[in-house]
Design an enzyme around this catalytic site. Structure first.
Site, PDB file in Angstrom:
ATOM      1  N   GLY A  18     -13.426  13.102  18.303  1.00  0.00           N
ATOM      2  CA  GLY A  18     -14.384  12.001  18.145  1.00  0.00           C
ATOM      3  C   GLY A  18     -13.893  10.836  17.311  1.00  0.00           C
ATOM      4  O   GLY A  18     -14.696  10.171  16.651  1.00  0.00           O
ATOM      5  N   ASN A  20     -12.723   7.941  18.458  1.00  0.00           N
ATOM      6  CA  ASN A  20     -13.319   6.721  19.038  1.00  0.00           C
ATOM      7  C   ASN A  20     -14.800   6.631  18.683  1.00  0.00           C
ATOM      8  O   ASN A  20     -15.313   5.546  18.392  1.00  0.00           O
ATOM      9  CB  ASN A  20     -13.140   6.709  20.560  1.00  0.00           C
ATOM     10  CG  ASN A  20     -11.779   6.176  20.956  1.00  0.00           C
ATOM     11  OD1 ASN A  20     -11.507   4.996  20.809  1.00  0.00           O
ATOM     12  ND2 ASN A  20     -10.921   7.062  21.449  1.00  0.00           N
ATOM     13  N   ARG A  71     -22.577  22.193  37.743  1.00  0.00           N
ATOM     14  CA  ARG A  71     -22.560  20.830  37.184  1.00  0.00           C
ATOM     15  C   ARG A  71     -23.923  20.161  37.274  1.00  0.00           C
ATOM     16  O   ARG A  71     -24.324  19.404  36.386  1.00  0.00           O
ATOM     17  CB  ARG A  71     -21.522  19.966  37.905  1.00  0.00           C
ATOM     18  CG  ARG A  71     -20.100  20.370  37.610  1.00  0.00           C
ATOM     19  CD  ARG A  71     -19.099  19.374  38.175  1.00  0.00           C
ATOM     20  NE  ARG A  71     -17.765  19.958  38.178  1.00  0.00           N
ATOM     21  CZ  ARG A  71     -16.958  20.022  37.130  1.00  0.00           C
ATOM     22  NH1 ARG A  71     -17.338  19.516  35.982  1.00  0.00           N
ATOM     23  NH2 ARG A  71     -15.783  20.596  37.217  1.00  0.00           N
ATOM     24  N   ILE A  98     -16.290  16.569  34.133  1.00  0.00           N
ATOM     25  CA  ILE A  98     -16.584  15.725  35.303  1.00  0.00           C
ATOM     26  C   ILE A  98     -18.101  15.703  35.513  1.00  0.00           C
ATOM     27  O   ILE A  98     -18.738  16.761  35.528  1.00  0.00           O
ATOM     28  CB  ILE A  98     -15.910  16.309  36.564  1.00  0.00           C
ATOM     29  CG1 ILE A  98     -14.423  16.524  36.323  1.00  0.00           C
ATOM     30  CG2 ILE A  98     -16.224  15.461  37.798  1.00  0.00           C
ATOM     31  CD1 ILE A  98     -13.504  15.480  36.832  1.00  0.00           C
ATOM     32  N   LEU A  99     -18.641  14.515  35.662  1.00  0.00           N
ATOM     33  CA  LEU A  99     -20.088  14.376  35.910  1.00  0.00           C
ATOM     34  C   LEU A  99     -20.327  14.306  37.418  1.00  0.00           C
ATOM     35  O   LEU A  99     -19.477  13.821  38.171  1.00  0.00           O
ATOM     36  CB  LEU A  99     -20.597  13.102  35.228  1.00  0.00           C
ATOM     37  CG  LEU A  99     -20.496  13.120  33.698  1.00  0.00           C
ATOM     38  CD1 LEU A  99     -20.538  11.713  33.118  1.00  0.00           C
ATOM     39  CD2 LEU A  99     -21.610  13.981  33.091  1.00  0.00           C
ATOM     40  N   HIS A 115     -10.045   5.029  28.586  1.00  0.00           N
ATOM     41  CA  HIS A 115      -8.971   5.830  29.170  1.00  0.00           C
ATOM     42  C   HIS A 115      -7.648   5.401  28.533  1.00  0.00           C
ATOM     43  O   HIS A 115      -7.383   4.202  28.415  1.00  0.00           O
ATOM     44  CB  HIS A 115      -8.932   5.614  30.683  1.00  0.00           C
ATOM     45  CG  HIS A 115      -7.877   6.432  31.356  1.00  0.00           C
ATOM     46  ND1 HIS A 115      -8.019   7.785  31.563  1.00  0.00           N
ATOM     47  CD2 HIS A 115      -6.640   6.095  31.815  1.00  0.00           C
ATOM     48  CE1 HIS A 115      -6.916   8.251  32.140  1.00  0.00           C
ATOM     49  NE2 HIS A 115      -6.076   7.242  32.305  1.00  0.00           N
ATOM     50  N   GLU A 180      -7.237   1.721  20.797  1.00  0.00           N
ATOM     51  CA  GLU A 180      -8.510   2.236  21.315  1.00  0.00           C
ATOM     52  C   GLU A 180      -9.628   1.956  20.316  1.00  0.00           C
ATOM     53  O   GLU A 180     -10.728   1.547  20.674  1.00  0.00           O
ATOM     54  CB  GLU A 180      -8.420   3.741  21.581  1.00  0.00           C
ATOM     55  CG  GLU A 180      -7.493   4.102  22.719  1.00  0.00           C
ATOM     56  CD  GLU A 180      -7.608   5.567  23.130  1.00  0.00           C
ATOM     57  OE1 GLU A 180      -8.710   6.109  23.141  1.00  0.00           O
ATOM     58  OE2 GLU A 180      -6.551   6.164  23.441  1.00  0.00           O
TER      59      GLU A 180
HETATM   60  C1  GRF Z   1      -8.803   9.182  23.685  1.00  0.00           C
HETATM   61  O1  GRF Z   1      -7.413   9.028  23.805  1.00  0.00           O
HETATM   62  C2  GRF Z   1      -9.499   8.607  24.873  1.00  0.00           C
HETATM   63  O2  GRF Z   1      -8.851   7.497  25.429  1.00  0.00           O
HETATM   64  C3  GRF Z   1      -9.491   9.734  25.858  1.00  0.00           C
HETATM   65  O3  GRF Z   1      -9.674  10.888  25.084  1.00  0.00           O
HETATM   66  C4  GRF Z   1      -9.201  10.654  23.764  1.00  0.00           C
HETATM   67  C5  GRF Z   1     -10.350  10.960  22.848  1.00  0.00           C
HETATM   68  O4  GRF Z   1      -9.977  10.926  21.486  1.00  0.00           O
HETATM   69  N1  GRF Z   1     -10.493   9.545  26.856  1.00  0.00           N
HETATM   70  P1  GRF Z   1     -11.084  10.971  20.363  1.00  0.00           P
HETATM   71  O5  GRF Z   1     -11.920  12.232  20.585  1.00  0.00           O
HETATM   72  O6  GRF Z   1     -11.923   9.734  20.499  1.00  0.00           O
HETATM   73  O7  GRF Z   1     -10.340  11.026  19.084  1.00  0.00           O
END
Ligand code: GRF
Length: 219
Positions: A18, A20, A71, A98-99, A115, A180
């Site tokens: 987590g 991000n 799902r 996957i949703l 991504h 990111e």
């Molecule tokens: C990130 O590299 C994001 O781009 C990808 O999964 C990773 C998640 O990292 N979709 P975090 O859990 O946010 O640290």
């Protein structure tokens, strides 16, 4: 006195550490940020991000996908939580599940993902290894709207980083994740503030100065 537009109610979906999510929670603390993070959901009860969200005072719940027969049933449980919290926008941040197409279509134009590659290159997993194998000189990350096809949705924003001599997947991942953490809060602000929106399968910006090309490019 300016009239404040109500902040968009956002849920972040995670599966792991987590980082991000933390950058989004921190950005959303600014008084003029157009979104508030009101809920964090994880399909994995052991996701470290759940603890980090709670530490930041955000309600965080696990919906263990293993407890559901398929799902569709899992997505229905997600939908129930999202509706109960009055969620308007979903932000996927390392959500590794996957949703269903039905769920994605229900949230069309209201769900974004980050991504770790410059899409449309390197969809799927192991993006840093694949970028190194391909010998690209630029790599990076992309925020896009979510569509049923994996990592194929209209692009909101991208940030690029150089691939340096001697890089391995870990060093490259470390360079990308810094971007990111800059890109996702900026992109969510564009979407939640209504300055970026979907139009015929592409993202358009209400104000060309909001266009995230120069500002979010890191070279
Ligand atoms: C990130 O590299 C994001 O781009 C990808 O999964 C990773 C998640 O990292 N979709 P975090 O859990 O946010 O640290």
């Amino acid at each position: 006195m300016s009239v404040q537009t109500p902040k968009k109610r956002v849920a972040i979906l995670i599966s792991g550490r987590g980082s991000n999510m933390v950058s989004l929670i921190e950005a959303a603390q600014a008084p003029d940020y157009p979104a508030e993070i009101v809920l964090v959901l994880s399909n994995r009860p052991d996701a470290a991000g759940l603890t980090r969200a709670r530490a930041a005072g955000i309600p965080a719940r696990a919906i263990d996908h293993k407890a559901y027969p398929d799902r569709t049933a899992f997505d229905a449980a997600l939908q129930k939580e999202l509706e109960a919290a009055g969620i308007e926008l979903i932000v996927l941040a390392g959500f590794m599940r996957i949703l269903t197409d039905a769920f994605v279509e229900r949230w069309a134009g209201r769900m974004i993902n980050i991504h770790p590659s410059l899409l449309p290159l390197f969809k799927g997993t192991h993006t840093h290894e694949r970028a190194l194998e391909a010998g690209v000189r630029l790599h990076g990350c992309t925020v896009h709207y979510v569509v049923p096809e994996l990592d194929a949705g209209p692009i909101v924003a991208q940030a690029a980083v150089p691939v340096r001599a001697g890089d391995d997947a870990d060093s490259l991942a470390a360079r990308v994740i810094v971007q990111e953490h800059r890109l996702y809060p900026a992109a969510l602000a564009l979407v939640a503030g209504g300055r970026a929106r979907l139009d015929g399968g592409r993202v358009v910006f209400s104000d060309e100065t909001a266009r995230p090309d120069g500002a979010l490019l890191s070279l």
